[in-house]
Scaffold this motif. Structure first.
Motif: not given
Length: 536
Positions: A401-408, A529-535
């Protein structure tokens, strides 16, 4: 998002020379296990260190304090160093330094030398854990990271549990020196495997080159402010009870320094071009909640790891080895549950798994409030097994959860902050438990003593029975009276101790229960792994 999936899917090829990323995960976990083990392995060996170096128990406790402080300080710098100079290079440097410092600790000839080597060990170890998580993030696609973090979680959660068992056995049967020397061969093997199996990911390599071209500088001022705050906080938490809190000039001065560094750090981190800590990241609902949950998890993990063996040794007469063994079955349960939680994390929303895990832990702590002199070894084993069921349900989902939405480019810092939260939470938990134990024991003893008066019928009857008991065994009336009074005093003290430990576990149960609403405010994430996963 196709690029993200492609990058995630190629993680094993970019982060390791082997086509099997699970081998990379195991190798990294072994190194992390060794580092985290050293946060607790020395705790039960302190009295042996005290005797071996001819120092007081208070002086020996600095062996733990120096490690915690140095470990906390370096965590915040590890993100920038790993990005700027390369994760693999930095990881190998930390691993080699940690191994050599461990051997030096085992060969230390006096307290100053041991503390210096222990500090170096803490600095090196603090850099290993967050970089390990970044390596795993590179090696696995988002929908597989939960299972990968399960292997990492075994190292981080089981190691503190095994630490007292291993440290107690080594100290009882061999020498305290081997609590540190054992890291020598393990570290050498881990270094060799990491050297040949792990390499820099393409994304990390590109980031490093980009930082060089842009000439991004290390935020020295921010680092000094945050390091001062964390270091001072660790000192206050670890030494507060020993130094009698604010009756000590040392604690007062350290508190002033801690507060001043914290106040000065906030505006700097909010306005700096490349801050050492992304304050805005911590302020977000998702990551901020994860930080708070990890603080509570660290508090439960480390405080129970210290206080369960302590009550077994002080109140039940167990050896260091047997007090540690009471925790071992729980460690095995945790190990199995880690992989179960890893699979569940791909099927169930983290917020629900964390809430369930917190409820199980709260129940485990509440169950420990049944503490009394008649309990056997099995009670503590069973209670620890319940705790072992709950911890993985928090640790694995909270990491995902902590990695969700973060940039690389934020993953290294996020990993460092989560690990700093776990360590700081551990210190906070131990400090809270220590103070509850000390103050409540005094309070209970005062209440119990109120009934130890000549006018109390129960006291009169007990004194009469004890005097009769001792006179039948040859004591004079005067000696029998003195022995009876001494035994009553001892019983009062022991009862006060049991009641104080009960209050400690009540407190830990409340802390765990408070994480349930924190978990439920986390947002839902895309489990595939889609949606808010880091791009990428």
């Amino acid at each position: 998002m196709a690029d993200a999936a492609a990058m995630g899917g190629s993680g094993a090829r970019s982060a390791g020379r082997t086509t099997n990323p699970w081998l990379v995960a195991v190798v990294v976990a072994v190194a992390v296990f060794m580092e985290v083990l050293d946060t607790t392995i020395a705790n039960v060996a302190l009295r042996y260190i005290s005797g071996g170096l001819a120092i007081s128990s208070d002086e020996a406790s600095w062996v733990v304090t120096t490690y915690l402080v140095s470990n906390a300080i370096v965590l915040i710098a590890s993100s920038f160093i790993a990005q700027r100079f390369g994760r693999r290079r930095f990881y190998l440097l930390c691993l080699a330094t940690f191994t050599l410092a461990s051997v030096a600790c085992g060969l230390a000839w006096n307290l100053p030398s041991l503390l210096i080597f222990r500090m170096i060990q803490g600095f090196a170890g603090g850099g290993m854990v967050p970089v390990s998580q970044s390596i795993l993030t590179d090696s696995f696609p988002p929908n597989k990271r939960g299972q990968a973090f399960a292997i990492f979680g075994v190292a981080v959660v089981v190691a503190p549990v095994i630490g007292p068992t291993l440290g107690g056995y080594i100290s009882d049967n061999f020498s305290w020196h081997w609590c540190f020397l054992i890291n020598g061969p393990v570290g050498a093997i881990a270094f060799t495997l990491v050297y040949f199996l792990v390499q820099e990911s393409d994304e990390a390599r590109k980031k490093r080159e980009d930082m060089r071209k842009k000439k991004i500088r290390f935020d020295l001022i921010g680092f000094l402010l945050v390091a001062t705050f964390l270091g001072a906080l660790e000192l206050i938490l670890d030494r507060g009870q020993t130094e009698d809190w604010f009756d000590s000039n040392f604690i007062i001065i350290t508190t002033v320094i801690c507060f001043a560094a914290f106040v000065a750090a906030i505006p700097w981190l909010m306005t700096a071009k490349n801050p050492i800590v992304d304050a805005r990241l911590i302020a977000t609902r998702q990551f901020g909640s994860c930080i708070l949950v990890m603080l509570a998890t660290g508090a439960i993990l480390y405080s129970t790891t210290q206080f369960v063996p302590q009550v077994l040794q002080e109140n039940f007469g167990y050896t260091a080895t047997w007090s540690g063994l009471a925790l071992s079955p729980g460690g095995l349960v945790t190990m199995v549950m880690m992989f179960t939680a890893g699979r569940l994390s791909g099927l169930v929303q983290p917020k629900y798994l964390i809430a369930i895990g917190a409820a199980i832990i709260a129940f485990s702590m509440y169950d420990m409030t049944r503490l009394n002199p008649d309990l056997n070894f099995g009670f503590f084993v069973w209670s620890r097994c319940i705790l072992g069921l709950g911890l993985p349900l928090i640790f694995i989902p909270i990491t995902s959860a902590s990695y969700d939405g973060l940039r690389p480019d934020q993953t290294d810092q996020a990993s460092a902050l989560i690990n700093a939260a776990r360590n700081t939470g551990g210190s906070i938990g131990v400090s809270i438990a220590t103070n509850v134990l000390a103050h409540r024991e005094q309070w209970h003893q005062s209440r119990l003593v109120e009934h130890v008066v000549p006018s109390d019928p129960a006291y009169i009857e007990t004194m009469r029975n004890l005097q009769h008991f001792f006179t039948e065994r040859g004591a004079t009336m005067a000696d029998a009276q003195q022995q009876a009074f001494g035994m009553i005093g001892q019983q009062v003290q022991e009862q006060a101790s049991y009641l104080a430990y009960v209050d400690v576990f009540y407190t830990l149960a409340i802390i765990s229960a408070c994480t349930i609403p924190l978990a439920l405010i986390l947002r839902k994430i895309d489990l595939n792994g889609g949606g808010d996963a880091p791009a990428h």
